[in-house]
Motif scaffolding. Structure first.
Motif, short mmCIF file in Angstrom:
data_model
loop_
_atom_site.label_atom_id
_atom_site.label_comp_id
_atom_site.label_asym_id
_atom_site.label_seq_id
_atom_site.Cartn_x
_atom_site.Cartn_y
_atom_site.Cartn_z
N ALA A 33 0.83 -1.21 0.00
CA ALA A 33 0.00 0.00 0.00
C ALA A 33 0.86 1.25 0.00
CB ALA A 33 -0.93 0.00 1.20
N SER A 34 1.95 1.24 0.76
CA SER A 34 2.85 2.38 0.79
C SER A 34 3.53 2.60 -0.56
CB SER A 34 3.92 2.19 1.87
OG SER A 34 3.33 2.07 3.13
N TRP A 36 2.47 1.61 -3.49
CA TRP A 36 1.47 2.04 -4.45
C TRP A 36 1.15 3.53 -4.27
CZ3 TRP A 36 -3.16 4.47 -4.39
CH2 TRP A 36 -3.85 4.51 -5.60
N SER A 37 0.97 3.95 -3.01
CA SER A 37 0.64 5.34 -2.74
C SER A 37 1.75 6.28 -3.20
CB SER A 37 0.39 5.55 -1.24
OG SER A 37 -0.73 4.81 -0.82
N HIS A 38 2.99 5.88 -2.96
CA HIS A 38 4.11 6.71 -3.39
C HIS A 38 4.16 6.81 -4.91
CE1 HIS A 38 7.95 8.71 -3.18
NE2 HIS A 38 8.33 7.93 -4.16
N ALA A 40 1.72 6.42 -7.00
CA ALA A 40 0.54 7.09 -7.53
C ALA A 40 0.72 8.61 -7.50
CB ALA A 40 -0.70 6.70 -6.73
N ALA A 43 -2.15 13.38 -4.19
CA ALA A 43 -2.75 13.30 -2.86
C ALA A 43 -2.37 12.01 -2.14
CB ALA A 43 -4.27 13.41 -2.96
N TRP A 44 -2.21 10.93 -2.89
CA TRP A 44 -1.84 9.66 -2.25
C TRP A 44 -0.45 9.76 -1.64
CZ3 TRP A 44 -5.13 6.14 -0.90
CH2 TRP A 44 -6.33 6.03 -1.59
N ARG A 45 0.50 10.35 -2.35
CA ARG A 45 1.86 10.50 -1.81
C ARG A 45 1.84 11.44 -0.61
NH1 ARG A 45 6.61 11.63 -5.92
NH2 ARG A 45 5.77 9.67 -6.68
N ARG A 47 -0.52 11.82 1.53
CA ARG A 47 -1.12 11.11 2.68
C ARG A 47 -0.11 10.28 3.45
NH1 ARG A 47 -6.81 8.88 0.12
NH2 ARG A 47 -7.73 10.94 -0.19
N ILE A 48 0.91 9.78 2.78
CA ILE A 48 1.90 8.93 3.46
C ILE A 48 3.21 9.66 3.73
CG2 ILE A 48 0.92 6.80 2.53
CD1 ILE A 48 3.39 6.77 0.59
#
Length: 60
Positions: A33-34, A36-38, A40, A43-45, A47-48
């Motif tokens: 999940a981390s 993927w978020s990075h 992406a 806003a996803w990056r 968030r983490i």
């Protein structure tokens, strides 16, 4: 690679490796999940951002 390394070590006890489907290995969920978020971005990056760090390791 695992098989080659285990043969090199000449382990006396048997070694069992099970390749689980993605939903079967909860320890990898946070890492997946981390990552993927990075990748992406946006806003996803954001968030983490507080719990991750990115470093370019391609340069010497």
């Amino acid at each position: 690679m695992l098989v080659e390394e285990l043969r090199r070590l000449d382990r006396p006890q048997p070694f069992r490796y099970v390749h689980l489907p993605p939903h079967g290995d909860p320890l990898l969920w946070v890492a997946d999940a981390s990552a993927w978020s990075h990748s992406a971005g946006g806003a996803w990056r954001a968030r983490i951002a507080d719990i991750t760090a990115a470093e370019d390791v391609s340069a010497p």
